[in-house]
Design an enzyme around this catalytic site. Structure first.
Site, mmCIF file in Angstrom:
data_model
loop_
_atom_site.group_PDB
_atom_site.id
_atom_site.type_symbol
_atom_site.label_atom_id
_atom_site.label_comp_id
_atom_site.label_asym_id
_atom_site.label_seq_id
_atom_site.Cartn_x
_atom_site.Cartn_y
_atom_site.Cartn_z
ATOM 1 N N LEU A 53 83.872 41.011 8.657
ATOM 2 C CA LEU A 53 82.452 40.932 8.361
ATOM 3 C C LEU A 53 81.853 39.900 9.305
ATOM 4 C CD1 LEU A 53 82.412 40.789 4.435
ATOM 5 C CD2 LEU A 53 81.890 42.772 5.867
ATOM 6 N N ASP A 54 80.618 40.119 9.718
ATOM 7 C CA ASP A 54 79.941 39.131 10.552
ATOM 8 C C ASP A 54 79.896 37.788 9.837
ATOM 9 O OD1 ASP A 54 79.449 41.147 12.342
ATOM 10 O OD2 ASP A 54 77.378 41.470 11.694
ATOM 11 N N ARG A 55 79.772 36.751 10.616
ATOM 12 C CA ARG A 55 79.736 35.392 10.053
ATOM 13 C C ARG A 55 78.683 35.247 8.956
ATOM 14 N NH1 ARG A 55 80.094 30.154 13.876
ATOM 15 N NH2 ARG A 55 80.495 28.595 12.282
ATOM 16 N N THR A 57 77.261 37.644 7.209
ATOM 17 C CA THR A 57 77.327 38.678 6.182
ATOM 18 C C THR A 57 78.273 38.233 5.074
ATOM 19 O OG1 THR A 57 76.995 40.389 7.867
ATOM 20 C CG2 THR A 57 77.808 41.106 5.729
#
Length: 235
Positions: A53-55, A57
């Site tokens: 997951l993106d930082r 998110t």
């Protein structure tokens, strides 16, 4: 302490907080802590991330506890047998539902097919002047990425001119600045609220849900969105 959502002898899933990197990455930069190290320290066992997951998110993040399970789960993700559902708050009023089929260029400058389906859950209009408009409109959507490209949801929603509120790189920075100045909020409102997959051993269909954090809920309260279904896990 990381919130553990699911655990057995093969798998463990957490509710990743916004701002926590999954692991060291050339593209994400450096950090003092990473989810993989924090979880290993918390449970006293090595873990292997199946996806990322993106930082910024938050939400369901799945790990395996051995390499054989990692291989099986990685194949499930690659063959698109895993269903990922996200909540996002977008600028403007979107269509009721839409499939975005728009190719994206990855970190290595390779063009890849990318497909996202979303459905609109709720809409809001608040007395917040923005540019030539006297009010501001927003949509709460559930997004299901059919492919798993880098920053896919952020790029796709920017492409249809409904960027994710709080997203800096692929969002509307004038809108983000307005929210920071008015409400002291700069959160990216993207949350992986559900992950559905087949168990690697029993083949049972597993559903893992992750509640939203307080900052996401605060944005929802300002917009009068009913987020009760996502802010507490009901049996």
């Amino acid at each position: 302490m990381l919130e553990i959502l699911y655990r057995d002898e093969h798998l463990i899933a957490i509710n990743k907080p916004s701002g926590l990197l999954v692991h060291k990455s050339f593209y994400a930069g450096e950090a003092d802590t990473y989810a993989i190290q924090e979880l290993k320290k918390q449970i006293g066992q090595k873990v292997y991330p199946v996806h990322r997951l993106d930082r910024k998110t938050s939400g369901v993040l799945l790990f395996t506890l051995d390499k054989d399970t990692l291989r099986i789960m990685s194949e499930q993700f690659a063959s698109r047998d895993v269903e990922k559902k996200y909540l996002a708050i977008l600028r403007g009023w979107t269509k009721e539902e839409e499939t975005i089929d728009y190719d994206l260029v990855n970190e290595n400058e390779v063009t890849q097919n990318a497909v996202t389906y979303y459905r609109r859950l709720q809409i809001s209009e608040i007395d917040l002047p923005f540019l030539k408009h006297q009010t501001s409109r927003y949509s709460l959507v559930e997004a299901i990425p059919e492919t798993g490209r880098f920053h896919q949801l952020r790029k796709h929603f920017k492409h249809i001119l409904h960027p994710i509120l709080g997203c800096r790189k692929h969002g509307c920075n004038k809108q983000n600045k307005l929210w920071l100045q008015t409400f002291e909020i700069n959160k990216m409102t993207l949350h992986a609220h559900q992950l559905i997959f087949n168990h690697p051993v029993s083949n049972e269909r597993i559903t893992v849900n992750a509640t939203i954090d307080e900052e996401f809920k605060r944005v929802g309260d300002i917009l009068n969105f009913d987020l009760s279904a996502y802010s507490s896990l009901k049996p």
